[in-house]
Design a protein around this motif. Structure first.
Motif, short mmCIF file in Angstrom:
data_model
loop_
_atom_site.label_atom_id
_atom_site.label_comp_id
_atom_site.label_asym_id
_atom_site.label_seq_id
_atom_site.Cartn_x
_atom_site.Cartn_y
_atom_site.Cartn_z
N UNK A 176 55.47 40.07 32.35
CA UNK A 176 55.13 41.41 31.87
C UNK A 176 55.05 41.46 30.36
N UNK A 177 55.99 40.76 29.71
CA UNK A 177 56.03 40.77 28.25
C UNK A 177 54.73 40.19 27.68
N UNK A 178 54.37 39.01 28.20
CA UNK A 178 53.15 38.35 27.70
C UNK A 178 51.91 39.17 28.06
N UNK A 179 51.90 39.72 29.27
CA UNK A 179 50.73 40.50 29.69
C UNK A 179 50.57 41.72 28.79
N UNK A 180 51.68 42.35 28.42
CA UNK A 180 51.56 43.55 27.60
C UNK A 180 51.07 43.17 26.20
N UNK A 181 51.56 42.01 25.70
CA UNK A 181 51.03 41.55 24.41
C UNK A 181 49.56 41.19 24.52
N UNK A 182 49.20 40.57 25.64
CA UNK A 182 47.80 40.21 25.85
C UNK A 182 46.91 41.44 25.87
N UNK B 84 35.88 29.90 31.11
CA UNK B 84 36.88 30.45 30.19
C UNK B 84 37.22 31.89 30.58
N UNK B 85 36.16 32.70 30.87
CA UNK B 85 36.38 34.09 31.27
C UNK B 85 37.23 34.15 32.53
N UNK B 86 36.91 33.27 33.51
CA UNK B 86 37.64 33.31 34.77
C UNK B 86 39.10 32.93 34.56
N UNK B 87 39.33 31.90 33.72
CA UNK B 87 40.71 31.49 33.45
C UNK B 87 41.49 32.61 32.80
N UNK B 88 40.88 33.24 31.77
CA UNK B 88 41.59 34.31 31.06
C UNK B 88 41.90 35.47 32.00
N UNK B 89 40.91 35.82 32.85
CA UNK B 89 41.15 36.91 33.80
C UNK B 89 42.17 36.49 34.85
N UNK B 90 42.09 35.21 35.27
CA UNK B 90 43.01 34.72 36.29
C UNK B 90 44.46 34.70 35.81
N UNK B 91 44.64 34.58 34.49
CA UNK B 91 45.99 34.57 33.92
C UNK B 91 46.75 35.83 34.29
N UNK B 92 46.02 36.92 34.57
CA UNK B 92 46.64 38.19 34.93
C UNK B 92 47.76 38.00 35.93
N UNK B 93 47.52 37.14 36.94
CA UNK B 93 48.47 37.04 38.05
C UNK B 93 49.68 36.19 37.70
N UNK B 94 49.61 35.46 36.59
CA UNK B 94 50.70 34.53 36.30
C UNK B 94 51.50 34.91 35.07
N UNK B 95 50.96 35.83 34.23
CA UNK B 95 51.66 36.18 33.00
C UNK B 95 52.88 37.03 33.31
N UNK C 110 47.08 46.67 32.78
CA UNK C 110 46.58 46.98 31.43
C UNK C 110 45.80 45.80 30.89
N UNK C 111 46.39 44.61 31.07
CA UNK C 111 45.78 43.39 30.55
C UNK C 111 44.37 43.22 31.11
N UNK C 112 44.26 43.36 32.44
CA UNK C 112 42.97 43.17 33.10
C UNK C 112 41.97 44.23 32.62
N UNK C 113 42.46 45.47 32.55
CA UNK C 113 41.57 46.56 32.15
C UNK C 113 41.08 46.35 30.72
N UNK C 114 42.01 46.00 29.81
CA UNK C 114 41.62 45.80 28.41
C UNK C 114 40.62 44.66 28.30
N UNK C 115 40.81 43.62 29.12
CA UNK C 115 39.88 42.49 29.09
C UNK C 115 38.47 42.93 29.46
N UNK C 116 38.38 43.77 30.50
CA UNK C 116 37.06 44.22 30.94
C UNK C 116 36.39 45.03 29.84
#
Lengths: 297, 370
Positions: free
Chosen positions: B43-49, B30-41, B193-199
């Motif tokens: 900008x709008x979704x990533x910023x909301x994420x 689950x963690x890998x999938x959520x982090x992996x989403x970074x490359x596919x989201x 931002x998304x990746x950083x916030x996740x970490x």
């Protein structure tokens, strides 16, 4: 001196409005042990009904006020029956948060109905003033004080002398014992909400009288919460005293703070109610007239 | 013991975060999938994420004090504000009357948490004197007094209606707000931002999870369930409440610093009672006293506008434009938000986390639903 008297009269007028709102709050809390954050939402909605009846349907102001109070009271009963009844026995915190959610919904609906403009109430006082020596008192403020005294007086008489008032007092002391005596506790809850909603409507009308009803009155209504807390959550005299204290504190702040305590910044009067609440709770954790909670395991 | 997940032979294993291999596998994938989403989201979704992840940090903080320790706090917005402005003052640019030291992120992010925690430490002693609902009112007062301070302290906040730019997200010379590349992918600022916030979220969630299953965390629950009984059993009430408040404020400070740094702008009126209620809603809808619930609640509330937008396309009487129709999208969102709190409290007091538990238990026994 004139300035001081002027501030005092203004303070009593706003204080009376806060007292009405705080009273509704205390009545709900005493009878059903529910903290209702929904008072400001009920107030906005109630004020809108009066605006609607008096300016859109063009009824007489007093008829509109009466209809508004009745309609609000009905809404109060419906809210109690549909949302608060299922929560009987749940933790007080959950119920309090529920009323916050309810307040959001009521406020948004109320603002949507009122619209962006300032709506006139069609009240008979307008912005006229009465000159008393050096003092300039607006007729609206006088009406607020006089009506609040009448409303509060008749409410107290209702609690003191009627059969249902006795039932409400008994429920406030102990719900289970009251039930065992055959008191319709469920009906007491409903009536408490009806009274609170009615009081909120009257408060809303006086807040909006003269200047008109707009979104701004909602923010002011929240300051009735510190008023109820200062007096003690379960004390009816406390609600009245607390309301007056907040009203006077705000009025004196408006008059004197820019002169003597300028470092507190502009519009400090919007925050003074909460500062007073902090100070009172530091000295008396259950408010001025509140009963000390008896704790047991 | 393999293959018998119900059998627990050691207390340690009973308390562990991920007791079974299956759970471990699921959690890491689950963690890998959520982090992996970074490359596919987008900008709008990533910023909301990113906002959702940062808000989840704040929600975890509120859950510590309200969900676990049972101390009702309506003052969370104030601590978010303290964090946001500490970050802005330390990491932002000075300009005109504004304070701004232009420091790096590794300084201002912990500092935002620490200053908020110190503020919490100052407020907590007032809270010791009060129980239950009176505490709710004091924290309510805190929000209004804080709002007044933010409005008036122009050199820090830019003043009402003006606002200020927030801190620069520069970490060891690497600017997150500029496009970067990672393993051949180009990353937009939002995705970074998304990746950083996740970490940050992962680290802080793990810390919170460990805190609540420690001695201190069990003391929190004991205080929530019956404070006098807890005191009789030897739990130091004021110390536990102090820890709960301070840690919760730290989380709020970090969350506030991150959220508004990602947005890049902050206005003093943001930190109102409404914001506190948003966080209360997150933990109630997500699930009180649950880390996973806090995260689910934060994600749900942050994406609520998107959900309402989708629904608005289908339901006729909701108008997209701010003027026409019976109800606008924003109004529906607010009403829905209020009603969701009401519905969850009446129907599902355990929140989304409770729903998840129920679904999981159903499939555990599937196809024998007994």
């Amino acid at each position: 001196m004139t300035e001081f008297l002027q501030a005092t009269i203004n303070g009593f007028a706003t204080g009376a409005i806060y007292a009405l709102l705080a009273l509704g709050f205390v009545i709900i809390y005493k009878s059903s042990e529910v903290l209702s954050f929904a008072q400001s939402g009920l107030m906005i909605l109630g004020a809108f009904w009066v605006v609607y009846f008096s300016t859109v349907l063009e009824l007489n102001f007093w008829v509109a006020l009466l209809l508004g109070i009745i309609l609000s009271a009905l809404i109060g009963v419906v809210i109690e029956r549909s949302m608060l009844r299922p929560m009987v026995g749940k933790p007080a915190f959950s119920v309090a948060i529920l009323t916050i959610g309810l307040n959001i919904a009521l406020t948004v609906i109320g603002f949507d109905l009122i619209g962006v403009e300032i709506r006139s109430l069609g009240d008979p006082w307008g912005i006229q003033v009465v000159q008393m020596g050096d003092l300039v008192v607006s007729r609206k403020d006088l009406a607020t004080i006089v009506s609040s005294v009448i409303v509060v007086g008749s409410l107290l008489a209702f609690f003191r002398y009627t059969r249902f008032g006795l039932a409400m007092r008994a429920t406030a002391i102990d719900q289970e014992t009251a039930l065992a005596q055959g008191i319709p506790v469920a009906r007491v809850f409903a009536v408490a909400w009806a009274i609170a909603a009615g009081l909120a409507t009257i408060a809303g009308v006086f807040l909006g009288a003269g200047t008109g009803v707009s979104a701004a009155i909602g923010v002011r209504a929240i300051r009735a919460l510190p008023a109820a807390v200062i007096g003690g959550l379960d004390s009816i005299p406390g609600a009245i005293v607390g309301g007056l204290i907040i009203g006077l504190a705000e009025s004196y702040t408006v008059t004197y703070q820019s002169e003597y305590l300028a470092f507190l910044g502009q519009n400090f009067s919007t925050a003074v109610a909460y500062v007073v609440m902090f100070l009172v709770l530091l000295v008396r954790p259950y408010g001025i007239f509140g009963t000390r909670e008896v704790v047991r395991v | 013991m393999r293959g018998r997940p119900g059998l627990v032979t050691a207390y340690r294993r009973d308390m562990s975060i991920l007791p079974t291999t299956t759970q471990r596998v699921w959690f890491f994938s689950f963690c890998i999938v959520v982090a992996g989403l970074t490359f596919f989201l987008s900008d709008d979704l990533a910023s909301r994420g990113a906002s959702a992840a940062a808000a989840a940090i704040g929600a975890i903080g509120l859950n510590l004090v309200t969900g676990w320790a049972g101390q009702i706090s309506l003052g969370h917005a104030f601590f978010l504000g303290v964090g946001a402005y500490t970050a802005a003052a330390l990491g932002g640019e000075s300009g005109g009357p504004l304070i701004g030291l232009g420091l790096e992120m590794w300084i201002w992010l912990p500092a935002a948490g620490l200053v908020a925690a110190l503020t919490g430490l100052l407020v907590a002693p007032i809270a010791f004197r009060l129980r239950g609902l009176y505490l709710a009112f004091v924290t309510l007062g805190l929000v209004f007094i804080g709002e007044h301070i933010f409005r008036e302290w122009d050199s820090l906040t830019g003043g009402i209606g003006v606002g200020r730019a927030t801190a620069k997200p520069v970490l060891f010379g690497y600017d997150l707000s500029k496009e970067g590349s990672f393993a051949g992918f180009t990353l937009s600022p939002e995705q970074q931002y998304y990746l950083f916030a996740l970490i940050v979220l992962l680290v802080m969630a793990l810390f919170a999870k460990n805190l609540v299953r420690s001695r201190t965390g069990r003391a929190f629950s004991a205080i929530r369930d019956r404070d006098i009984a807890a005191e009789i059993m030897g739990i130091h009430l004021s110390r536990s409440k102090l820890i709960a408040f301070t840690v919760s404020s730290f989380y709020a400070g970090v969350a506030g610093a991150l959220i508004y740094t990602f947005i890049g702008f902050v206005e003093p009126r943001t930190f109102s009672l409404t914001l506190s209620i948003v966080y209360i809603a997150m933990i109630l809808i997500g699930g009180a006293a649950s880390i996973m619930g806090s995260i689910m609640g934060a994600v749900f509330i942050t994406f609520l506008p998107r959900i309402v937008d989708l629904v608005a396309g289908v339901v006729p009487f909701i108008e997209e434009s701010p003027s026409g129709g019976f109800l606008t999208v924003v109004q529906v969102e607010q009403i829905l938000f209020g009603l969701l709190i009401v519905v969850f409290l009446i129907v599902e007091p355990l929140g989304l986390h409770g729903v998840w538990i129920r679904i999981r238990n159903y499939w555990k026994a599937w196809p024998f639903s007994y």
